[in-house]
Motif scaffolding. Structure first.
Motif, PDB file in Angstrom:
ATOM      1  N   ILE A  25      -2.136   1.191  26.199  1.00  9.60           N
ATOM      2  CA  ILE A  25      -2.595   0.877  28.027  1.00  9.60           C
ATOM      3  C   ILE A  25      -3.048   2.535  28.560  1.00  9.60           C
ATOM      4  CG2 ILE A  25      -1.590   0.449  30.232  1.00  9.60           C
ATOM      5  CD1 ILE A  25      -0.016  -1.569  28.221  1.00  9.60           C
ATOM      6  N   GLY A  26      -3.802   1.902  29.732  1.00  7.86           N
ATOM      7  CA  GLY A  26      -4.910   3.528  30.753  1.00  7.86           C
ATOM      8  C   GLY A  26      -4.644   2.818  31.355  1.00  7.86           C
ATOM      9  N   PRO A  27      -5.102   3.790  32.241  1.00  4.77           N
ATOM     10  CA  PRO A  27      -5.115   4.004  33.970  1.00  4.77           C
ATOM     11  C   PRO A  27      -7.114   4.095  34.188  1.00  4.77           C
ATOM     12  CG  PRO A  27      -5.029   6.647  33.676  1.00  4.77           C
ATOM     13  CD  PRO A  27      -4.537   5.150  31.935  1.00  4.77           C
ATOM     14  N   PHE A  28      -8.193   2.992  33.936  1.00  7.12           N
ATOM     15  CA  PHE A  28      -9.268   3.238  34.519  1.00  7.12           C
ATOM     16  C   PHE A  28      -9.300   3.350  36.028  1.00  7.12           C
ATOM     17  CE2 PHE A  28     -13.084   0.814  36.591  1.00  7.12           C
ATOM     18  CZ  PHE A  28     -13.935   1.577  35.806  1.00  7.12           C
ATOM     19  N   GLN A  29     -10.212   4.835  35.789  1.00  6.67           N
ATOM     20  CA  GLN A  29     -10.590   5.176  37.207  1.00  6.67           C
ATOM     21  C   GLN A  29     -11.353   4.451  37.869  1.00  6.67           C
ATOM     22  OE1 GLN A  29     -13.282   9.598  38.564  1.00  6.67           O
ATOM     23  NE2 GLN A  29     -13.371   9.072  36.638  1.00  6.67           N
ATOM     24  N   GLU A  30     -10.564   4.737  39.233  1.00  2.00           N
ATOM     25  CA  GLU A  30     -10.720   3.517  40.313  1.00  2.00           C
ATOM     26  C   GLU A  30     -12.659   3.236  40.758  1.00  2.00           C
ATOM     27  OE1 GLU A  30      -7.041   1.086  41.025  1.00  2.00           O
ATOM     28  OE2 GLU A  30      -8.090   2.433  42.817  1.00  2.00           O
ATOM     29  N   ILE A  31     -13.232   2.641  41.529  1.00  2.00           N
ATOM     30  CA  ILE A  31     -14.553   2.780  42.208  1.00  2.00           C
ATOM     31  C   ILE A  31     -13.985   3.054  44.081  1.00  2.00           C
ATOM     32  CG2 ILE A  31     -16.780   2.605  42.686  1.00  2.00           C
ATOM     33  CD1 ILE A  31     -16.416   3.231  39.699  1.00  2.00           C
TER      34      ILE A  31
ATOM     35  N   VAL B 192      -7.859   7.065  30.175  1.00  2.00           N
ATOM     36  CA  VAL B 192      -7.172   7.414  29.303  1.00  2.00           C
ATOM     37  C   VAL B 192      -6.231   5.776  28.430  1.00  2.00           C
ATOM     38  CG1 VAL B 192      -5.395   8.236  30.286  1.00  2.00           C
ATOM     39  CG2 VAL B 192      -5.839   9.449  27.786  1.00  2.00           C
ATOM     40  N   LEU B 193      -6.522   6.144  26.933  1.00  2.00           N
ATOM     41  CA  LEU B 193      -5.891   4.791  26.544  1.00  2.00           C
ATOM     42  C   LEU B 193      -4.580   5.721  25.560  1.00  2.00           C
ATOM     43  CD1 LEU B 193      -8.367   2.220  25.232  1.00  2.00           C
ATOM     44  CD2 LEU B 193      -6.363   2.460  26.890  1.00  2.00           C
TER      45      LEU B 193
ATOM     46  N   PHE C 104     -12.373   7.400  25.638  1.00  2.00           N
ATOM     47  CA  PHE C 104     -13.122   5.941  26.918  1.00  2.00           C
ATOM     48  C   PHE C 104     -13.302   6.544  28.345  1.00  2.00           C
ATOM     49  CE2 PHE C 104     -10.768   4.070  23.334  1.00  2.00           C
ATOM     50  CZ  PHE C 104     -12.788   3.293  22.353  1.00  2.00           C
ATOM     51  N   ASN C 105     -12.661   7.557  27.965  1.00  2.00           N
ATOM     52  CA  ASN C 105     -12.786   8.497  29.665  1.00  2.00           C
ATOM     53  C   ASN C 105     -14.482   8.290  30.274  1.00  2.00           C
ATOM     54  OD1 ASN C 105     -10.009   9.931  28.705  1.00  2.00           O
ATOM     55  ND2 ASN C 105     -10.410   9.752  30.958  1.00  2.00           N
ATOM     56  N   HIS C 106     -15.234   9.074  29.772  1.00  2.00           N
ATOM     57  CA  HIS C 106     -16.366   8.731  29.955  1.00  2.00           C
ATOM     58  C   HIS C 106     -17.526   8.676  28.372  1.00  2.00           C
ATOM     59  CE1 HIS C 106     -15.811  10.380  34.188  1.00  2.00           C
ATOM     60  NE2 HIS C 106     -14.872  11.006  33.491  1.00  2.00           N
ATOM     61  N   TYR C 107     -18.864   8.086  29.076  1.00  2.00           N
ATOM     62  CA  TYR C 107     -19.647   8.575  27.922  1.00  2.00           C
ATOM     63  C   TYR C 107     -19.387   7.070  27.442  1.00  2.00           C
ATOM     64  CZ  TYR C 107     -19.680  13.548  28.195  1.00  2.00           C
ATOM     65  OH  TYR C 107     -19.287  14.682  28.067  1.00  2.00           O
ATOM     66  N   ASN C 108     -19.000   5.691  28.031  1.00  2.00           N
ATOM     67  CA  ASN C 108     -18.923   4.407  27.866  1.00  2.00           C
ATOM     68  C   ASN C 108     -20.398   3.400  27.408  1.00  2.00           C
ATOM     69  OD1 ASN C 108     -16.109   4.257  26.919  1.00  2.00           O
ATOM     70  ND2 ASN C 108     -16.303   4.725  29.282  1.00  2.00           N
ATOM     71  N   PRO C 109     -21.243   3.199  27.183  1.00  2.00           N
ATOM     72  CA  PRO C 109     -22.828   2.829  27.046  1.00  2.00           C
ATOM     73  C   PRO C 109     -22.454   1.708  28.067  1.00  2.00           C
ATOM     74  CG  PRO C 109     -21.546   1.777  25.130  1.00  2.00           C
ATOM     75  CD  PRO C 109     -20.647   3.233  25.896  1.00  2.00           C
ATOM     76  N   GLY C 110     -23.410   1.899  29.603  1.00  2.00           N
ATOM     77  CA  GLY C 110     -23.017   1.122  30.539  1.00  2.00           C
ATOM     78  C   GLY C 110     -21.884   0.544  31.494  1.00  2.00           C
ATOM     79  N   ILE C 111     -21.143   1.620  31.604  1.00  2.00           N
ATOM     80  CA  ILE C 111     -19.234   1.619  32.421  1.00  2.00           C
ATOM     81  C   ILE C 111     -19.948   2.613  33.099  1.00  2.00           C
ATOM     82  CG2 ILE C 111     -17.617   1.726  32.493  1.00  2.00           C
ATOM     83  CD1 ILE C 111     -18.040  -1.166  31.188  1.00  2.00           C
TER      84      ILE C 111
ATOM     85  N   GLY D  61      -9.759   9.067  34.990  1.00  2.00           N
ATOM     86  CA  GLY D  61      -9.143   8.170  34.746  1.00  2.00           C
ATOM     87  C   GLY D  61      -7.703   8.656  33.864  1.00  2.00           C
ATOM     88  N   PHE D  62      -6.802   8.831  34.499  1.00  2.00           N
ATOM     89  CA  PHE D  62      -5.893  10.167  34.077  1.00  2.00           C
ATOM     90  C   PHE D  62      -4.538  10.033  35.304  1.00  2.00           C
ATOM     91  CE2 PHE D  62      -8.849  12.851  32.428  1.00  2.00           C
ATOM     92  CZ  PHE D  62      -8.826  12.795  31.089  1.00  2.00           C
ATOM     93  N   ASN D  63      -3.121   9.650  35.018  1.00  2.00           N
ATOM     94  CA  ASN D  63      -1.972  10.279  35.972  1.00  2.00           C
ATOM     95  C   ASN D  63      -2.451  11.692  36.903  1.00  2.00           C
ATOM     96  OD1 ASN D  63      -1.648   8.956  33.568  1.00  2.00           O
ATOM     97  ND2 ASN D  63       0.565   8.256  33.893  1.00  2.00           N
ATOM     98  N   PRO D  64      -2.530  11.667  37.987  1.00  2.00           N
ATOM     99  CA  PRO D  64      -2.865  12.300  38.801  1.00  2.00           C
ATOM    100  C   PRO D  64      -1.857  13.467  39.334  1.00  2.00           C
ATOM    101  CG  PRO D  64      -2.537  11.123  39.879  1.00  2.00           C
ATOM    102  CD  PRO D  64      -1.612   9.844  38.893  1.00  2.00           C
ATOM    103  N   VAL D  65      -0.727  13.483  38.748  1.00  2.00           N
ATOM    104  CA  VAL D  65       0.091  14.019  39.374  1.00  2.00           C
ATOM    105  C   VAL D  65       0.006  15.687  38.822  1.00  2.00           C
ATOM    106  CG1 VAL D  65       1.969  14.299  37.803  1.00  2.00           C
ATOM    107  CG2 VAL D  65       2.408  14.935  40.099  1.00  2.00           C
TER     108      VAL D  65
END
Lengths: 550, 190
Positions: A406-412, A364-365, A352-359, A522-526
């Protein structure tokens, strides 16, 4: 006594700054690495949940203290509040040698190719500053590899079919799944998804002279008692010091970058461990204080050529403060899934990091880190009793049945989510403090809802008898994944640095932390921050002529 | 070095803070650091409703009030005034609604009282200086911390909550993954 002039000053001994200090010291530059905190060890906090990095109700074990380091937050109604460092809204990272890398959960993610091209992938999002990075994944790939090998990541190349192309295998094999991961993996495969082991900045086998992880439950939020978790404090920083070229100065608060009349940085003003005001002159200044403190330092560094702060003539410093909106779902099984294999998070889904229809974007989960008992007392389905016999019963009977995704959604990113400096409130040393304002882009809630729905479906498929969603995406951004406040870009009018982290118009001033991120993945950034530490340092070293920069 | 300075500043701030609060502090006959004996009784009754004793220890046995009392002379010194106001709000509301002292209410009535407080339904006239729901939530949170947090802060006596949740204690570094079940049980019983 006057400090000796050095080649480079690095401010902040965290993920980016630790790497930069090591790289420059190895290249033969004399380096002073400043850290406002001291060394943190397991013995300072034991497995004490109430001062851990996740639950700071009784204070920050990893700094900063509550007394000397206030911040100010602007509420949605325009009122302001002064924040203690251990308050959640403070958006603390840490203040110790290694910073967040001492106590983190240690997921070692590379961003994906599309994470660097969000605007060209998804187009303009109204009300956002969504954009492409000036560099691509492929520019950063060799530096990701360097971070993985020098700091140490356990993982399996190819296990994630969506991962960006990589040239070299991880240095250590991946961690085995725990019980909940095995259940989720089976369910995910049945749903046509692609589970894989999370790459971790922990030793799955003995590495670099330090032992393998023994999988303790109190890992995330704590220092590692056996030194099997890899941060900059036990890898690159000791190596930098061992060269003899790098001096680490702990408990020093840097107040200002000195910019001369020619628009060059000549060094920094700081307060030493005895709170005396000092000056350290240098040929190059590298700022790596994490998104909030880096922005604060730049904004507090006013000069004739930069009256609104270093690099801030176009009002982009402190803008686009991002973090991660955490979202997902909880479930209860009708049998125990807790197997005390810490820290709990072992499985990931990158479907679900990309290619989600309409999102736009995604994230990552993962099966989440094990909550400690007090933390778990707050994990309840909607409407459940918050106290009394029923609450206690839940705590006793459901703790080992909990399953999480649970996971981090990539903020806009948006322009108004920002760091400024407060003119009224000053810290212990009299330096104006960071002021946090704005909120997340309202799109984040849409994305979080989407991800939480997916997470709940998977938990149900894994056999959870009761499930509920935990939807993030509201409120102010920042947090430990803070980023974006000194964005890199090709156009000086809409960014703070060029593609090498070099501040526009100040040739010898660099940024080497998450502040550079245009978007936060969409991931932990470290690992990306570490890779940027190598990337920026590499450019500095290539342009260093032996006595001066350029 | 950090710790030393931190501790120093911390004690400094406490000594300044306590000058103002001495008149309101625990009297000489108090067994507690901050609470008077009567205040402690109210907090004990309240916390025992939050985490009641059953087959496993409740808040009283786990020494939750000791945790709260200790923190009120430490990091929670900032909440002293709220505790004083809140406790007096509980006493006055109980007198007004039930014509009884809170500690003398039977358990079911206490619970009923607390449910009203949780949803902000106690008479507002006794809660002008502190919001009843705010104080309820604070007491709820501090009780949970005292029961489920590390015993080093004065609560969770003998790891009562860990034992209840069937988590090994104390956490033996380097051993937890390998001790046999038998050994674990043995550890729990000591």
């Amino acid at each position: 006594m006057k400090n000796k002039h050095v080649n480079a000053v690095v401010i902040g001994a965290g993920a980016g700054g630790g790497v930069a200090a090591k790289e420059l010291a190895f290249a033969g530059l004399s380096v002073v690495l400043f850290e406002r905190g001291g060394w943190a060890t397991y013995n300072d906090h034991d497995d004490d949940e109430l001062i851990s990095q996740r639950i700071t109700v009784l204070g920050n074990a990893f700094g900063p203290d509550d007394i000397r380091h206030p911040r100010v937050a602007v509420n949605s109604d325009g009122s302001t509040q002064v924040l203690r460092a251990s308050q959640g809204e403070y958006s603390n990272n840490a203040a110790c040698v290694g910073s967040g890398t001492v106590s983190y959960g240690a997921m070692g993610w590379r961003f994906m190719e599309k994470d660097f091209k969000m605007k060209s992938t998804y187009g303009h999002v109204e009300g956002s500053t969504l954009d492409d990075w000036p560099i691509t994944y492929h520019d950063l790939e060799p530096y990701y590899e360097k971070a993985e090998w020098e700091i140490g990541v356990s993982g399996k190349s190819g296990a994630n079919p969506f991962e960006a192309p990589r040239k070299k295998e991880y240095p250590m094999p991946p961690f085995a799944y725990n019980k909940s991961a095995n259940l989720l993996a089976d369910a995910a495969i049945k749903l046509g998804l692609h589970p894989f082991p999370i790459p971790m900045l922990r030793n799955s086998v003995s590495y670099d002279g330090r032992p393998a992880c023994y999988r303790m439950r109190s890992c995330v939020g704590f220092a590692c008692p056996v030194n099997a978790k890899n941060g900059t404090h036990n890898t690159v920083i000791p190596r930098a010091i061992a060269t003899g070229n790098c001096e680490l100065r702990t408990n020093c608060q840097v107040a200002e970058i000195i910019i001369d009349e020619k628009g060059r940085a000549t060094g920094v003003k700081y307060f030493d461990e005895n709170n005396r005001g000092r000056i350290q002159k240098a040929d190059i200044v590298i700022v790596a204080g994490a998104a909030i403190e880096t922005a604060r330092l730049l904004l507090n560094s006013k000069s004739n050529l930069f009256p609104d702060g270093a690099g801030n003539n176009n009002d982009w410093v402190g803008r686009n403060l991002q973090g991660h909106a955490y979202t997902g779902a909880f479930g209860l099984m009708n049998y125990d899934v807790y197997d005390d294999v810490g820290p709990g998070a072992t499985l990931a889904l990158s479907d679900f990091n990309h290619y989600n229809p309409g999102i736009v974007g995604g994230g990552v989960l993962c099966n989440e880190f094990t909550p400690m008992p007090y933390h778990f007392s707050k994990i309840r389905p909607p409407g459940a009793k918050r106290w009394g016999a029923e609450h206690k019963d839940f705590q006793r009977n459901q703790f080992k049945k909990l399953i999480q995704l649970i996971g981090p959604f990539q903020e806009i990113p948006n322009f108004e989510s920002r760091v400024t400096v407060d003119t009224g409130i000053k810290d212990y040393w009299g330096i104006p403090v960071a002021r946090l304002s704005g909120t997340r882009h309202n799109y984040d809630l849409t994305g979080c809802k989407f991800m939480s729905e997916r997470a709940e479906e998977i938990l149900k498929a894994a056999g959870a008898v009761y499930t509920w969603q935990s939807v993030g995406g509201r409120g102010r951004s920042g947090g430990q994944h803070q980023s974006g406040t000194a964005r890199m870009g090709n156009d000086p009018k809409t960014s703070v640095t060029n593609r090498y982290g070099q501040v526009h118009d100040i040739d010898n001033l660099f940024i080497a932390d998450g502040s550079l991120h245009v978007t936060n993945g969409g991931f932990n950034p470290v690992l990306t921050i570490m890779a940027l530490g190598y990337w920026v340092s590499d450019y500095i070293i290539k342009n260093w002529n032996g006595s001066k920069f350029r | 070095m950090r710790t030393n300075r931190r501790e120093f500043l911390y004690h400094l701030s406490l000594s300044c803070g306590s000058i103002l609060l001495i008149p309101a502090c625990a009297g000489n006959d108090s067994e507690w650091r901050f609470f008077s004996n009567e205040e402690a009784r109210i907090i004990i009754a309240f916390a025992e409703q939050i985490i009641p004793s059953d087959n496993d220890p409740g808040a009283t046995e786990a020494n939750v009030v000791n945790f709260i009392d200790k923190q009120l002379t430490g990091p929670y010194a900032r909440h002293r005034n709220e505790y004083r106001l809140g406790i007096s709000g509980i006493v006055s509301s109980s007198e007004a609604v039930y014509n009884k002292y809170f500690c003398d209410l039977d358990r079911d009535t206490q619970r009923d009282f607390m449910e009203q407080m949780e949803s902000g339904k106690l008479p507002e006239e006794f809660w002008k200086e502190i919001n009843q729901r705010t104080f309820f939530n604070m007491l709820l949170d501090h009780s949970m911390q005292g029961f489920y947090g590390s015993p080093r802060h004065g609560g969770n006596k003998n790891y009562a909550s860990y034992k209840m949740m069937k988590l090994d204690y104390p956490h033996v570094i380097g051993q937890n993954r390998y001790v046999s079940k038998c050994a674990t049980e043995k550890l729990r019983d000591t």
